[in-house]
Motif scaffolding. Structure first.
Motif, PDB file in Angstrom:
ATOM      1  N   UNK A  68       1.037  -1.113   0.266  1.00  0.00           N
ATOM      2  CA  UNK A  68      -0.081  -0.158  -0.100  1.00  0.00           C
ATOM      3  C   UNK A  68       0.917   1.363   0.129  1.00  0.00           C
ATOM      4  N   UNK A  69       2.114   0.892   0.117  1.00  0.00           N
ATOM      5  CA  UNK A  69       3.342   2.174   0.383  1.00  0.00           C
ATOM      6  C   UNK A  69       3.581   2.397  -0.770  1.00  0.00           C
ATOM      7  N   UNK A  70       3.618   1.766  -2.105  1.00  0.00           N
ATOM      8  CA  UNK A  70       4.248   1.401  -3.384  1.00  0.00           C
ATOM      9  C   UNK A  70       3.835   3.333  -3.861  1.00  0.00           C
ATOM     10  N   UNK A  71       4.562   3.582  -4.950  1.00  0.00           N
ATOM     11  CA  UNK A  71       4.134   4.850  -5.694  1.00  0.00           C
ATOM     12  C   UNK A  71       4.763   4.363  -7.594  1.00  0.00           C
ATOM     13  N   UNK A  72       3.939   5.378  -7.968  1.00  0.00           N
ATOM     14  CA  UNK A  72       4.397   5.107  -9.773  1.00  0.00           C
ATOM     15  C   UNK A  72       4.798   4.009 -10.290  1.00  0.00           C
ATOM     16  N   UNK A  73       5.794   3.467 -10.509  1.00  0.00           N
ATOM     17  CA  UNK A  73       5.840   1.933 -11.327  1.00  0.00           C
ATOM     18  C   UNK A  73       5.708   0.792 -10.564  1.00  0.00           C
ATOM     19  N   UNK A  74       6.489   0.900  -9.289  1.00  0.00           N
ATOM     20  CA  UNK A  74       6.516   0.044  -8.803  1.00  0.00           C
ATOM     21  C   UNK A  74       5.506  -0.509  -8.487  1.00  0.00           C
ATOM     22  N   UNK A  75       5.880  -2.090  -7.899  1.00  0.00           N
ATOM     23  CA  UNK A  75       4.512  -2.760  -8.621  1.00  0.00           C
ATOM     24  C   UNK A  75       4.954  -4.245  -7.892  1.00  0.00           C
ATOM     25  N   UNK A  76       4.530  -5.108  -7.814  1.00  0.00           N
ATOM     26  CA  UNK A  76       4.644  -6.172  -7.147  1.00  0.00           C
ATOM     27  C   UNK A  76       6.806  -7.150  -6.962  1.00  0.00           C
ATOM     28  N   UNK A  77       6.724  -7.081  -8.608  1.00  0.00           N
ATOM     29  CA  UNK A  77       8.504  -6.919  -8.311  1.00  0.00           C
ATOM     30  C   UNK A  77       9.176  -6.562  -6.933  1.00  0.00           C
ATOM     31  N   UNK A  78       8.708  -5.261  -6.699  1.00  0.00           N
ATOM     32  CA  UNK A  78       9.879  -4.782  -6.294  1.00  0.00           C
ATOM     33  C   UNK A  78       9.905  -5.332  -4.873  1.00  0.00           C
ATOM     34  N   UNK A  79       8.441  -5.965  -4.497  1.00  0.00           N
ATOM     35  CA  UNK A  79       8.734  -6.500  -3.609  1.00  0.00           C
ATOM     36  C   UNK A  79       9.113  -7.764  -2.697  1.00  0.00           C
ATOM     37  N   UNK A  80       8.988  -8.234  -3.947  1.00  0.00           N
ATOM     38  CA  UNK A  80       9.567  -9.462  -4.621  1.00  0.00           C
ATOM     39  C   UNK A  80      10.927  -9.678  -4.179  1.00  0.00           C
ATOM     40  N   UNK A  81      11.920  -8.563  -4.735  1.00  0.00           N
ATOM     41  CA  UNK A  81      13.455  -8.544  -5.247  1.00  0.00           C
ATOM     42  C   UNK A  81      13.494  -8.029  -3.784  1.00  0.00           C
ATOM     43  N   UNK A  82      12.630  -6.693  -2.636  1.00  0.00           N
ATOM     44  CA  UNK A  82      13.247  -6.420  -1.905  1.00  0.00           C
ATOM     45  C   UNK A  82      13.170  -7.518  -0.669  1.00  0.00           C
ATOM     46  N   UNK A  83      12.962  -8.762  -1.041  1.00  0.00           N
ATOM     47  CA  UNK A  83      12.388  -9.742   0.514  1.00  0.00           C
ATOM     48  C   UNK A  83      12.873 -10.985  -0.312  1.00  0.00           C
ATOM     49  N   UNK A  84      13.616 -10.990  -0.748  1.00  0.00           N
ATOM     50  CA  UNK A  84      14.046 -12.270  -1.343  1.00  0.00           C
ATOM     51  C   UNK A  84      14.297 -13.162  -0.536  1.00  0.00           C
ATOM     52  N   UNK A  85      14.639 -13.327   0.459  1.00  0.00           N
ATOM     53  CA  UNK A  85      15.235 -14.183   1.302  1.00  0.00           C
ATOM     54  C   UNK A  85      13.538 -15.575   2.181  1.00  0.00           C
ATOM     55  N   UNK A  86      12.540 -14.473   1.690  1.00  0.00           N
ATOM     56  CA  UNK A  86      11.398 -14.950   1.856  1.00  0.00           C
ATOM     57  C   UNK A  86      10.582 -15.197   0.902  1.00  0.00           C
ATOM     58  N   UNK A  87      10.833 -15.651  -0.297  1.00  0.00           N
ATOM     59  CA  UNK A  87      10.223 -15.973  -1.059  1.00  0.00           C
ATOM     60  C   UNK A  87      10.730 -17.077  -1.686  1.00  0.00           C
ATOM     61  N   UNK A  88       9.494 -17.966  -2.435  1.00  0.00           N
ATOM     62  CA  UNK A  88      10.057 -19.302  -2.852  1.00  0.00           C
ATOM     63  C   UNK A  88       9.749 -19.204  -4.693  1.00  0.00           C
ATOM     64  N   UNK A  89      10.262 -20.101  -4.855  1.00  0.00           N
ATOM     65  CA  UNK A  89       9.800 -20.279  -6.212  1.00  0.00           C
ATOM     66  C   UNK A  89       9.472 -21.105  -7.147  1.00  0.00           C
ATOM     67  N   UNK A  90       8.415 -20.233  -7.821  1.00  0.00           N
ATOM     68  CA  UNK A  90       7.723 -22.134  -8.731  1.00  0.00           C
ATOM     69  C   UNK A  90       7.637 -21.653  -9.976  1.00  0.00           C
ATOM     70  N   UNK A  91       8.986 -22.593 -10.700  1.00  0.00           N
ATOM     71  CA  UNK A  91       9.314 -22.238 -12.057  1.00  0.00           C
ATOM     72  C   UNK A  91       8.080 -21.833 -13.509  1.00  0.00           C
ATOM     73  N   UNK A  92       7.486 -21.490 -14.169  1.00  0.00           N
ATOM     74  CA  UNK A  92       6.714 -20.712 -14.461  1.00  0.00           C
ATOM     75  C   UNK A  92       7.632 -20.395 -16.122  1.00  0.00           C
TER      76      UNK A  92
END
Length: 203
Positions: free
Chosen positions: A153-177
């Motif tokens: 809810x704090x994101x601005x401009x063109x920052x989307x979901x991907x920005x949160x993923x990158x910032x919290x990479x250590x808390x992210x599980x990957x699914x191949x697609x």
């Protein structure tokens, strides 16, 4: 477990020459109807669709579906505004949701099976984010635990979901697609995708 889904479909499709890519068809369905039906088939919770540009042309595709349509009048400011509008609409009426699934309209090969696998991964891996890997990157479709709603809810401009993923990479599980790399952003993308479906070779 209650999962809310937000489908971001507010863009103007500028690289399509003004023709809404949400209305492109694949296997007899518009992309917007296809991804919305896929989300509804999960039956995990409410589905929010965020529209903006071309709303009057796109909305009829979703008539009578059990979803919430949100109109983002600030769609030109970037993806963040659509994500925040969707989250606000979802959270106001569903404060008990456990996580949020973020989808786009221009990935035609997203399936119910993929999304179900993402939900299973969320439960089994005990991570706050589940994102799809394709083209050596992590992106949407992506699932976020409710603890990330405030940050999104704090994101601005063109920052989307991907920005949160990158910032919290250590808390992210990957699914191949790998098919997630198929992103119908331009007329050329559409032509190449159509050729691939028929087995023809591009000119």
């Amino acid at each position: 477990m209650k999962i809310g889904t937000i489908i971001l479909a507010a863009g103007a499709s500028t690289r399509m020459g003004g023709e809404p890519k949400q209305l492109l068809t694949y296997k007899g369905q518009s992309l917007i109807r296809r991804i919305t039906d896929t989300a509804l088939a999960l039956q995990t919770g409410p589905v929010i669709v965020v529209l903006g540009a071309n709303r009057e042309r796109i909305a009829p595709e979703l008539a009578s579906l059990p979803i919430t349509l949100v109109d983002n009048e600030a769609w030109q400011t970037g993806m963040a505004s659509s994500l925040k509008m969707g989250l606000a609409a979802l959270y106001i009426t569903n404060k008990d949701i456990d996580a949020v699934l973020i989808l786009l309209t221009d990935q035609p090969l997203v399936s119910v099976g993929l999304l179900q696998f993402m939900l299973e991964t969320y439960v089994s891996e005990n991570k706050g984010i589940v994102a799809c890997r394709y083209d050596d990157q992590l992106g949407v479709p992506a699932l976020f635990d409710r603890k990330y709603i405030e940050q999104m809810l704090q994101l601005e401009g063109d920052k989307g979901a991907k920005w949160v993923i990158i910032k919290h990479r250590q808390d992210c599980a990957e699914v191949p697609f790998e098919a997630g790399a198929i992103d119908l952003d331009s007329k050329r993308d559409v032509e190449l995708f159509a050729l691939a479906q028929t087995g023809a070779t591009p000119s």
